[in-house]
Write a protein that holds these residues in place. Sequence first.
Motif, PDB file in Angstrom:
ATOM      1  N   LEU B  23       0.761  -1.140  -0.056  1.00 53.15           N
ATOM      2  CA  LEU B  23       0.002  -0.137  -0.003  1.00 53.15           C
ATOM      3  C   LEU B  23       0.871   1.094   0.069  1.00 53.15           C
ATOM      4  CD1 LEU B  23      -2.471  -1.237   2.837  1.00 53.15           C
ATOM      5  CD2 LEU B  23      -2.920  -1.213   0.378  1.00 53.15           C
ATOM      6  N   ALA B  24       0.627   2.298  -0.758  1.00 51.64           N
ATOM      7  CA  ALA B  24       1.474   3.237  -1.213  1.00 51.64           C
ATOM      8  C   ALA B  24       1.243   4.459  -0.254  1.00 51.64           C
ATOM      9  CB  ALA B  24       1.445   3.690  -2.437  1.00 51.64           C
ATOM     10  N   LEU B  25       2.184   5.290   0.327  1.00 50.49           N
ATOM     11  CA  LEU B  25       1.852   6.521   1.078  1.00 50.49           C
ATOM     12  C   LEU B  25       2.911   7.589   0.743  1.00 50.49           C
ATOM     13  CD1 LEU B  25       2.595   6.136   4.950  1.00 50.49           C
ATOM     14  CD2 LEU B  25       3.143   4.353   3.294  1.00 50.49           C
ATOM     15  N   ALA B  26       2.474   8.640   1.202  1.00 52.18           N
ATOM     16  CA  ALA B  26       3.602   9.994   1.260  1.00 52.18           C
ATOM     17  C   ALA B  26       4.005   9.918   2.490  1.00 52.18           C
ATOM     18  CB  ALA B  26       2.964  11.111   0.494  1.00 52.18           C
ATOM     19  N   THR B  27       5.376  10.044   2.821  1.00 48.95           N
ATOM     20  CA  THR B  27       5.817  10.500   4.213  1.00 48.95           C
ATOM     21  C   THR B  27       6.829  11.670   4.081  1.00 48.95           C
ATOM     22  OG1 THR B  27       7.905   9.321   4.147  1.00 48.95           O
ATOM     23  CG2 THR B  27       5.821   7.935   4.287  1.00 48.95           C
ATOM     24  N   VAL B  34       3.964   0.341   2.587  1.00 53.74           N
ATOM     25  CA  VAL B  34       4.032  -0.621   3.678  1.00 53.74           C
ATOM     26  C   VAL B  34       3.291  -1.926   2.909  1.00 53.74           C
ATOM     27  CG1 VAL B  34       3.690   0.710   5.566  1.00 53.74           C
ATOM     28  CG2 VAL B  34       1.844   0.034   4.389  1.00 53.74           C
ATOM     29  N   GLY B  35       4.044  -3.110   3.341  1.00 55.87           N
ATOM     30  CA  GLY B  35       3.470  -4.262   2.732  1.00 55.87           C
ATOM     31  C   GLY B  35       3.759  -5.507   3.513  1.00 55.87           C
ATOM     32  N   VAL B  55       8.722  -4.364   9.834  1.00 57.25           N
ATOM     33  CA  VAL B  55       7.724  -3.581  10.908  1.00 57.25           C
ATOM     34  C   VAL B  55       7.349  -5.018  11.962  1.00 57.25           C
ATOM     35  CG1 VAL B  55       5.436  -2.691  11.166  1.00 57.25           C
ATOM     36  CG2 VAL B  55       6.909  -1.868   9.253  1.00 57.25           C
ATOM     37  N   ILE B  96       8.062  -1.833   5.909  1.00 58.57           N
ATOM     38  CA  ILE B  96       7.801  -0.317   5.183  1.00 58.57           C
ATOM     39  C   ILE B  96       9.212  -0.145   4.301  1.00 58.57           C
ATOM     40  CG2 ILE B  96       8.840   0.870   7.096  1.00 58.57           C
ATOM     41  CD1 ILE B  96       6.739   3.376   6.415  1.00 58.57           C
ATOM     42  N   TYR B  98      10.900   2.905   1.837  1.00 59.05           N
ATOM     43  CA  TYR B  98      11.078   4.050   1.371  1.00 59.05           C
ATOM     44  C   TYR B  98      11.841   4.375   0.199  1.00 59.05           C
ATOM     45  CZ  TYR B  98       9.759   5.463   6.245  1.00 59.05           C
ATOM     46  OH  TYR B  98       9.056   5.224   7.361  1.00 59.05           O
TER      47      TYR B  98
END
Lengths: 100, 100
Positions: B23-27, B34-35, B55, B96, B98
């Motif tokens: 699942l993609a996110l901006a940090t 995260v997967g 994680v 996670i 990056y």
Amino acid sequence: MSTTNNESPVAHNSYFDGTVQSLALATDKGKATVGVMKPGKYTFGTAAPEEMIVVAGELNVKLPGEDWAVYYAHQPFSIAANQSFDVSCDNDVAYICYYG
Amino acid sequence: MSTTNNESPVAHNSYFDGTVQSLALATDKGKATVGVMKPGKYTFGTAAPEEMIVVAGELNVKLPGEDWAVYYAHQPFSIAANQSFDVSCDNDVAYICYYG
């Protein structure tokens, strides 16, 4: 990319029109999900006790009977079973949630 | 469960017949996912430099030019761009990653 396994797929859940999604896994602490929340305000209900830990981002949380509080990466919070709690975030948040 | 937002859905990616999903996110450290990986052995390729952090679970990793090593929760490892690396796990792993 290549692999060698014959496992069943990871279970994927999607809520609130896909703005909250999660992936299930088994851990040594029991069932868990990792997930992502897009900016927004959400109300969740628990069927079992839950422990949530922010993996990335900042999550505003209003636990039952408590004031709003901000949780950052690696900070856990717990919710009893059969409770409702509110969260909000201004940016994407990643989390892990342990059940039971 | 309820929400108030009008965000686009979280981007969801699935690999190896769904045994690896993310699942993609901006940090604040840039793009991330995260997967979850189911038990198996996987080979990944990088387009950009990546930093992965376990994680939950234990991940065996063979980085380019290095021996296999085990990584546990909160232990990061980095891979340069345009590299291939191998991972394996005997149980579910959450991570996670990056990018850039």
